[in-house]
Design a protein around this motif. Sequence first.
Motif, PDB file in Angstrom:
ATOM      1  N   GLY A  47      16.753   2.702 -56.063  1.00 60.63           N
ATOM      2  CA  GLY A  47      17.091   3.943 -55.362  1.00 60.63           C
ATOM      3  C   GLY A  47      17.198   5.123 -56.308  1.00 60.63           C
ATOM      4  N   TRP A  48      18.034   6.037 -55.945  1.00 64.89           N
ATOM      5  CA  TRP A  48      18.254   7.280 -56.703  1.00 64.89           C
ATOM      6  C   TRP A  48      19.744   7.385 -57.044  1.00 64.89           C
ATOM      7  N   ASN A  49      20.080   8.241 -58.001  1.00 68.01           N
ATOM      8  CA  ASN A  49      21.445   8.744 -58.063  1.00 68.01           C
ATOM      9  C   ASN A  49      21.383  10.121 -57.411  1.00 68.01           C
ATOM     10  N   SER A  50      21.637  10.172 -56.145  1.00 69.06           N
ATOM     11  CA  SER A  50      21.484  11.428 -55.404  1.00 69.06           C
ATOM     12  C   SER A  50      22.628  11.563 -54.418  1.00 69.06           C
ATOM     13  N   ARG A  51      23.834  11.606 -54.985  1.00 74.87           N
ATOM     14  CA  ARG A  51      25.020  11.637 -54.131  1.00 74.87           C
ATOM     15  C   ARG A  51      25.535  13.068 -54.030  1.00 74.87           C
ATOM     16  N   LEU A  52      25.900  13.461 -52.832  1.00 76.17           N
ATOM     17  CA  LEU A  52      26.518  14.786 -52.654  1.00 76.17           C
ATOM     18  C   LEU A  52      27.967  14.682 -53.131  1.00 76.17           C
ATOM     19  N   ASP A  53      28.401  15.671 -53.898  1.00 72.75           N
ATOM     20  CA  ASP A  53      29.773  15.543 -54.385  1.00 72.75           C
ATOM     21  C   ASP A  53      30.769  16.133 -53.380  1.00 72.75           C
ATOM     22  N   GLU A  54      31.998  15.744 -53.547  1.00 67.27           N
ATOM     23  CA  GLU A  54      33.045  16.128 -52.595  1.00 67.27           C
ATOM     24  C   GLU A  54      33.263  17.640 -52.560  1.00 67.27           C
ATOM     25  N   ILE A  96      13.598  10.895 -50.598  1.00 68.91           N
ATOM     26  CA  ILE A  96      14.291   9.732 -50.031  1.00 68.91           C
ATOM     27  C   ILE A  96      13.834   9.504 -48.590  1.00 68.91           C
ATOM     28  N   ALA A  97      13.595  10.592 -47.864  1.00 68.98           N
ATOM     29  CA  ALA A  97      13.118  10.445 -46.478  1.00 68.98           C
ATOM     30  C   ALA A  97      11.750   9.763 -46.452  1.00 68.98           C
ATOM     31  N   LEU A  98      10.853  10.189 -47.348  1.00 61.36           N
ATOM     32  CA  LEU A  98       9.524   9.557 -47.394  1.00 61.36           C
ATOM     33  C   LEU A  98       9.635   8.089 -47.800  1.00 61.36           C
ATOM     34  N   ARG A  99      10.507   7.806 -48.765  1.00 59.27           N
ATOM     35  CA  ARG A  99      10.681   6.408 -49.176  1.00 59.27           C
ATOM     36  C   ARG A  99      11.260   5.573 -48.041  1.00 59.27           C
ATOM     37  N   ALA A 100      12.160   6.174 -47.268  1.00 56.88           N
ATOM     38  CA  ALA A 100      12.750   5.442 -46.137  1.00 56.88           C
ATOM     39  C   ALA A 100      11.681   5.069 -45.113  1.00 56.88           C
ATOM     40  N   LEU A 101      10.568   5.836 -45.101  1.00 54.32           N
ATOM     41  CA  LEU A 101       9.447   5.488 -44.216  1.00 54.32           C
ATOM     42  C   LEU A 101       8.442   4.595 -44.938  1.00 54.32           C
ATOM     43  N   ASP A 102       8.854   4.079 -46.107  1.00 58.54           N
ATOM     44  CA  ASP A 102       8.033   3.093 -46.828  1.00 58.54           C
ATOM     45  C   ASP A 102       6.747   3.650 -47.403  1.00 58.54           C
ATOM     46  N   ILE A 103       6.774   4.880 -47.858  1.00 56.32           N
ATOM     47  CA  ILE A 103       5.589   5.409 -48.529  1.00 56.32           C
ATOM     48  C   ILE A 103       5.256   4.523 -49.735  1.00 56.32           C
ATOM     49  N   GLN A 104       3.974   4.273 -49.926  1.00 53.04           N
ATOM     50  CA  GLN A 104       3.512   3.457 -51.068  1.00 53.04           C
ATOM     51  C   GLN A 104       2.659   4.327 -51.983  1.00 53.04           C
ATOM     52  N   ARG A 105       2.524   3.873 -53.237  1.00 55.32           N
ATOM     53  CA  ARG A 105       1.631   4.570 -54.178  1.00 55.32           C
ATOM     54  C   ARG A 105       0.254   4.724 -53.567  1.00 55.32           C
ATOM     55  N   GLY A 106      -0.322   5.900 -53.683  1.00 48.90           N
ATOM     56  CA  GLY A 106      -1.677   6.114 -53.166  1.00 48.90           C
ATOM     57  C   GLY A 106      -1.709   6.557 -51.715  1.00 48.90           C
ATOM     58  N   ASP A 107      -0.583   6.468 -51.011  1.00 49.85           N
ATOM     59  CA  ASP A 107      -0.564   6.942 -49.617  1.00 49.85           C
ATOM     60  C   ASP A 107      -0.802   8.444 -49.579  1.00 49.85           C
ATOM     61  N   ARG A 108      -1.588   8.869 -48.603  1.00 45.00           N
ATOM     62  CA  ARG A 108      -1.928  10.290 -48.511  1.00 45.00           C
ATOM     63  C   ARG A 108      -1.019  10.980 -47.492  1.00 45.00           C
TER      64      ARG A 108
END
Length: 372
Positions: free
Chosen positions: A228-235, A67-79
Motif C-alpha cells: 500500500g501507501w503511507n497516505s494517512r490524513l493527519d488529525e 489509490i482509487a485506481l489501484r482499488a479498481l485493480d489497475i495493472q502495469r500497462g493498463d491504458r
Amino acid sequence: MQPVLLNDFKRQWSEIGEDVLRAVERVGASGWYVLGEEVRRFETVLAGHWGLAEAVGVASGLDALEIALRALDIQRGDRVLTTPLSAFATTMAIVRLGGVPVFCDTDSNGLLDLDAAESVLAADRSIRFLLPVHLFGQSLDLDRLATLQERFNVGVVEDCAQSVGAEWAGRPTGTVGRLAATSFYPTKNLGAMGDGGAVLTNDAGLAARVRRLRDYGQSAKYRHDEIGWNSRLDELQAAILGEAVLPRLRDWTRRRQEVAATYTAGIHHPGVRLLRPPASATSCEHLFPVAVAKREHFEAHLKACGIATGRHYPILIPDQKAMVGTEFEVKGELSRARELAGHEVSLPIHPQLTEEEIDRVIAAVNEWTVAD
Ligand SMILES: Cc1ncc(COP(=O)(O)O)c(C=O)c1O
C-alpha cells in the motif's frame, strides 16, 4: 492600492482563525495525531455533505487518484483515457501505477470532450479506465459519463480535486464513477492548512480496500495483505477541515457563484471569451477562466491594475518534459486543448473578494486595449 489576489489566505485566517485554534487545541489535548477520531468524524461528515456513502481521508489529491485506481485493480500497462489539460497530478497518478495515459482533446471550454472520448473508447475496447476531470469547478455531463461507463465497461475514477459542490442537473460530481478523488490542497474550495485528500465512493468494499491501501496495505495491525501507501490524513488537518472549513463551504461556494455571476454580467470585451459552463452544470467556481488572444499583454495590463492572474494550464500534459521517455498515447489532434493552453487566463475568484475588488477586476478587463 491593495492588489487583488488569486487567493487571500490572510483574510481567510481572520475569518476562520478562532475555529482553527480550537481544532488544534482539541487535537493537541487528545494526544492522538494520525488517523483517529477527528479523521473518522470528518470522513463521515464529508461523505454526508457530498451525498456518498463513504469518504476515506488520504495525504493528497494525487494519492487519492492513485489509490482509487489501484482499488479498481489497475495493472502495469493498463491504458487510461484522460485529459491533456489538467494539473499534472492527474496523469502522474496513472504513470506512477505503471498505467499508460491515453489523451484525447478537450471541448472548447477545456474539459474532456466526451464525443472524442466516446469515439476513442468505441474504436479501442482494450482501454480499461477513464479518468475525467471536472476542471475549473465545472461538471462534465454526468449522464454521458454514466453512459460511457456502462457501454464500454470502463472503470471510472472522477477527478474532483476542483469540483467539490459542483453539479450536473442537480447531481454532484463524483457520484457516477466507481470512485471519486478530491484534494484539500490549500487553494482548493475545501482547502486544509497543508496537504490532504479523500477518496469517495458508494461501494463499501472499495472503501474498505482504500482504507487498507492508505495504511501500508494493513488489514489489521502488522498484518499486510497487499503493498500500500503511507497516505494517512493527519488529525490536525481533519480537525481544521471539519471545524473551520467544511461548515463554511456552502456559503463560500455561494459567494464564489455570486462573484462569477457578477463577472459574467459585467465583463464585455470582444477579445475576452468567458469559459462558462453549459446550462445544465452548476459550477462551484473554483476558477474563473477566460480565453484571450494576446495573453501576455492581457496579463501585463491586469498586473499594472494590481490584479493577480493565473494560467490553468500553460503546458499540455503530453508536452511536459517529464513525459519524454514515458509511455503515453495521443488520439487525434489536441487542437482545442492546445489553443486553451496558449490563451487561458484565470481571474481572481474566492469567497473573501470585496465588492470593490470585483468591480476593479471587471473595469480592468473591460478597459483592456488589445495591442496590435
Ligand atoms: C485537477 C486536479 N487533480 C489532482 C490534483 C492533485 O491534488 P494534490 O495537489 O492534493 O495532490 C489537483 C491539485 O493540484 C488538481 O487540481
